[in-house]
Design an enzyme around this catalytic site. Structure first.
Site, short mmCIF file in Angstrom:
data_model
loop_
_atom_site.label_atom_id
_atom_site.label_comp_id
_atom_site.label_asym_id
_atom_site.label_seq_id
_atom_site.Cartn_x
_atom_site.Cartn_y
_atom_site.Cartn_z
N HIS A 378 -6.78 1.08 -1.30
CA HIS A 378 -5.35 0.97 -0.96
C HIS A 378 -4.50 0.27 -2.01
O HIS A 378 -3.30 0.13 -1.81
CB HIS A 378 -5.17 0.22 0.36
CG HIS A 378 -5.46 1.06 1.57
ND1 HIS A 378 -4.52 1.90 2.12
CD2 HIS A 378 -6.57 1.18 2.32
CE1 HIS A 378 -5.05 2.51 3.17
NE2 HIS A 378 -6.29 2.10 3.31
N LYS A 575 7.39 -4.87 -5.25
CA LYS A 575 8.28 -3.97 -4.50
C LYS A 575 9.75 -4.13 -4.96
O LYS A 575 10.61 -3.37 -4.57
CB LYS A 575 8.15 -4.25 -2.99
CG LYS A 575 6.76 -3.85 -2.45
CD LYS A 575 6.62 -4.16 -0.97
CE LYS A 575 5.21 -3.96 -0.44
NZ LYS A 575 4.87 -2.56 -0.18
N THR A 677 4.48 4.25 3.09
CA THR A 677 4.65 5.15 4.24
C THR A 677 6.05 4.98 4.83
O THR A 677 6.55 5.89 5.49
CB THR A 677 3.59 4.89 5.32
OG1 THR A 677 3.48 3.49 5.55
CG2 THR A 677 2.23 5.45 4.91
N LYS A 681 8.88 7.75 6.54
CA LYS A 681 9.59 7.55 7.81
C LYS A 681 11.10 7.76 7.60
O LYS A 681 11.77 8.40 8.41
CB LYS A 681 9.32 6.15 8.36
CG LYS A 681 7.89 5.97 8.82
CD LYS A 681 7.50 4.50 9.00
CE LYS A 681 5.98 4.38 9.11
NZ LYS A 681 5.49 3.01 8.96
#
Length: 843
Positions: A378, A575, A677, A681
């Protein structure tokens, strides 16, 4: 809470929600009243909202139980290959609405509750999130359980029943403060304790090599108590099981080690054993080598493998006697999927059971183990990889250490035979890392002990093959696969965005709910004015609803006609929430320097939790809140720009904000986000993406066409080139006036007037130690945001792009992901067979 729908509005719910059957409504009412009667204690005849919630939860659960029992009977009769998904995290969120949706009960419940003078949405809000995960990895596990049940696979999720899940985040004076998440405080109506399946787990002790074989003796025993939660598939009457283990001290725990006089002390000491399942470690993409964490990892593995082997041996329903004694067929009946390296101990533990307990020959046991286990990687971030000190294993799991050494020796002998004299390759590929502190590289253990290794997006799987496990890929290329992540359309479209689901169903029918690729039929309506208007209308309604929620819950007033620009995910340097901050400051400075100019109004919302020990992430939250404090109170700005920090981001908040978003920020440095993910969405819920070519963004751009996303910045090869030449933040700072102004403002205390030096660590990191190269992408990002503004000013063209994105999001269903795992890793075929419901006879 939003006002209940008027009768007219409630009747307008079409298509997907369906018409409530009157018989069902009457039955739900009757069941609800019965449960309410038994929920209320004798001396309390006034029901609270929580009583109503529990009565409804038990009513809905009644519909699950018969299907659950029947599903398990069905599996025992047909004896299919069983899939075991092992994960230290299952981020389930709330269960009530999801269960109603999957059982097709939502309308009946809505109508029954309405007739009783209550509001369904208000009752749903009472449920605590089951926050047994940190972020992407745990939420993926939850989506996978939903898809495995919907696809009729005989699948089981195994994990830990943490007493305290991911902490609740409070923002106090702009800083994150953590509060314990006592999610079980009022009880959990969805779980069933199964004490009859309690199992012993051993720790510590020593290894005795005897003539009868190896024995692990003088161990300390902790009991694993299973709690089962039903996992319903979508309208197929299949109900699978998530089994979570809770640690319990045995009744003689430590008593034998104390004198009689210390009995009280000994009983109090039971906490030491029970601490194993007390709390979820709150780190995302960061390895913390604590002994308690290693205990958690072994605890879930040891209990689960005993359970798997018991089920393999006695595959008759309700039977505890062994039917099978030979392990030859074990890999044909059992697939174990390791969700990251956290359950890596499954490999040495399965070897220990086969060799020491079941007396299987070592080489045969190794073949069985490899054919059974598969590993999902991951992350590529080095600080996230698990590397446990050998000394810790020596004390806690001495037999497993011996097994790992023996496996490593076999593995290195094989490498040495293929690459004679290549000592450096042996060092790189060893499971044991030499150095001041010898460590066990758990990812290497997973790779050698599995028959399949997969990344979670095409770009990530390529990095895994070409970089992270390059030597292993050269050795066994056939082992490596890609399985791009997905999300369940039941929760992430039907449940959280019923308005959009209805508009879609009106045009293309309901097939998309279990076959998301059918969304491509929407391309036929991309120029249909009615459809364009309907999609835009749903988005506006979602924005109004979310604005009302923010005003009520957070006392924040926002402009619902502004662009909702959203970045919600864990707070982490990679991020790049800091890039978002720099854009907010740049916009602010532009408005200030030209207040009469027309600007596209924006509400920038950033949400996410920082790991409690992650100083920089906590500083990033403080910076976001400080920027908001200044911008939101500047009269020159008005409602043209707002910066909101969404407190305590969690699954139930995601379900509200994602359907309301216009712009989705997916701006990690290329090559760092394995998949993401959240990006999927937002896409299926009608937000446009601004993002780098990283993770699944790459495949989203492939599906929708790059021109239908706002793609900017460096690609992986650009990042690598910049690494080779050396990244110098100073040169961007000097060359870009708007960037320099923003950094100078942060440095000078413009956003922290009471503590001017507050952000010195942030600036110092950005200028001199930024692994994720925020400044290198700043210019392209600001320019790309300008293109976002341009398009937003043309609502029709914006909505057409939205429709194209929704129509192209079919690939990102977890049903597609699980189908690929089933066929290409587990060797099973999904089943469309509908199990007969409990009120009909079985075939």
């Amino acid at each position: 809470m939003a006002a209940p729908l008027s009768d007219g509005d409630r009747r307008k719910q079409i298509s997907v929600r369906g018409i409530a059957e009157l018989g069902d409504v009457a039955e739900v009412r009757k069941s609800f009243n019965r449960h309410l009667h038994f929920t209320l204690v004798k001396d309390r005849n006034v029901a609270t909202p929580r009583d109503y919630y529990f009565a409804l939860a038990h009513t809905v659960r009644d519909h699950l139980v018969g299907r659950w029992i029947r599903t398990q009977q069905h599996y025992y009769e047909r004896d299919p290959k069983r899939i075991y998904y092992l994960s230290l995290e299952f981020y389930m969120g709330r269960t009530l609405q999801n269960t109603m949706v999957n059982l097709g009960l939502q309308n009946a419940c809505d109508e029954a509750i309405y007739q009783l003078g209550l509001d369904l949405e208000e009752l749903e809000e009472i449920e605590e999130d089951a926050g047994l995960g940190n972020g992407g990895l745990g939420r993926l596990a939850a989506c996978f359980l939903d898809s495995m049940a919907t696809l009729g696979l005989a699948a089981y999720g195994y994990g830990i029943r943490y007493e305290f899940g991911i902490f609740n985040q409070k923002i106090v004076d702009g800083w994150q403060v953590e509060e314990a998440d006592d999610w079980l405080r009022y009880g959990n109506p969805w779980e069933k304790a199964r004490p009859e399946y309690m199992l012993p787990v051993h720790f510590y002790g020593r290894v005795d090599h005897t003539s009868e074989g190896v024995k692990w003796i003088d161990t300390q025993v902790v009991l694993a108590m299973p709690y089962d939660t039903p996992v319903p598939g979508y309208k197929n009457n299949t109900v699978n099981t998530m089994r979570l283990w809770s640690a319990k001290a045995p009744n003689d725990f430590n008593l034998q080690e104390f004198n009689v006089g210390d009995y009280i002390e000994a009983v109090l000491d039971r906490n030491l054993a029970e601490n194993i399942s007390r709390v979820l470690y709150p780190n995302d993409n960061f390895f913390e080598g604590k002994e308690l964490r290693l205990k958690q990892e072994y605890f879930v593995v040891a209990a689960t493998l005993q359970d798997i082997i018991r089920r393999f041996k006695s595959s008759k329903f309700g039977c505890r006697d062994p039917v099978r004694t030979c392990f030859e067929t074990f890999p044909d009946k059992v697939a174990i999927q390791l969700n990251d390296t956290h359950p890596a101990l499954s490999i040495p533990e399965l070897m220990r059971i086969l060799v020491d307990v079941e007396k299987v020959d070592w080489d045969k046991a190794w073949e069985i183990t490899k054919r059974t286990c598969a590993y999902t990687n991951h992350t590529v971030l080095p600080e996230a990889l698990e590397r446990w000190p050998v000394s810790m294993f020596e004390k806690l799991l001495p037999r497993h250490l011996e097994i790992i050494y023996a496996l490593n020796q076999m593995h290195l002998d094989q490498v040495a035979a293929l690459y004679p004299g290549d000592i450096d390759r042996l060092r790189r590929m060893s499971v044991i890392e030499e150095g001041d502190c010898k460590r066990i590289n758990m990812a290497h253990l997973c790779v050698i002990g599995s028959h399949a290794v997969n990344g979670v997006a095409c770009i990530h799987s390529d990095i895994v093959k070409n970089s992270v496990f390059k030597d292993f890929y050269e050795l066994e290329p056939e082992k490596f696969q890609n399985k791009t992540n997905g999300i369940t359309p039941r929760r992430w479209l039907l449940l959280c965005n019923p308005g959009l689901a209805d508009v879609i169903a009106e045009k293309i029918g309901e097939g998309f709910i279990t076959d998301l690729s059918q969304l491509k039929k929407l391309l036929d309506f991309i120029n249909n004015e009615t459809f364009i208007r309907d999609v835009a209308k749903v988005k506006q309604e979602n924005k109004l609803k979310f604005a009302a929620y923010l005003e009520e819950q957070c006392k924040v007033k926002i402009n619902p006609s502004s662009m909702f620009d959203v970045q919600v995910k864990r707070i982490h340097e990679y991020k790049r929430q800091l890039l978002n901050c720099l854009h907010a400051i740049t916009l602010y400075n532009r408005i200030r320097s030209n207040p009469s100019k027309s600007f596209v109004p924006r509400t920038i919302m950033i949400g996410g939790k920082a790991a409690p020990g992650y100083h920089m992430a906590k500083m990033i939250i403080k910076l976001i809140t400080s920027i908001g404090e200044v911008i939101n109170n500047d009269p020159y700005v008005g409602d043209r720009l707002k910066v909101i920090f969404l407190e305590n981001y969690r699954v139930s908040l995601a379900e509200k904000v994602i359907p309301a978003a216009d712009l989705s920020q997916q701006i990690s440095t290329a090559g760092t986000e394995a998949s993401g993910t959240g990006n999927m969405k937002f896409m299926v819920n009608g937000a446009l993406t601004i993002g780098t070519m990283d993770g699944a963004n790459v495949e989203m751009a492939e599906e929708a066409g790059e021109e239908n996303l706002f793609i900017f910045g460096m690609r992986v090869e650009d990042v690598e080139a910049l690494d080779r030449q050396g990244y110098n933040a100073q040169e961007y700072y000097e060359r870009l006036p708007e960037l320099r102004q923003a950094i100078d403002q942060i440095t000078s205390g413009f956003f922290s007037p009471r503590d001017p030096g507050c952000f010195r660590d942030v600036v110092n990191m950005l200028m001199y130690h930024d692994r994720f190269k925020v400044f290198a992408d700043y210019e392209a990002y600001i320019k790309c945001q300008g293109q976002v503004d341009q398009l937003f000013m043309d609502p029709r063209e914006w909505t057409k792009k939205v429709i194209r994105n929704i129509a192209s999001s079919g690939k990102f269903s977890s049903d597609r992901t699980i189908m690929e795992y089933a066929r290409e890793i587990w060797g099973v075929e999904p089943s469309a067979t509908k199990i007969p419901p409990p009120n009909l006879p079985r075939d």
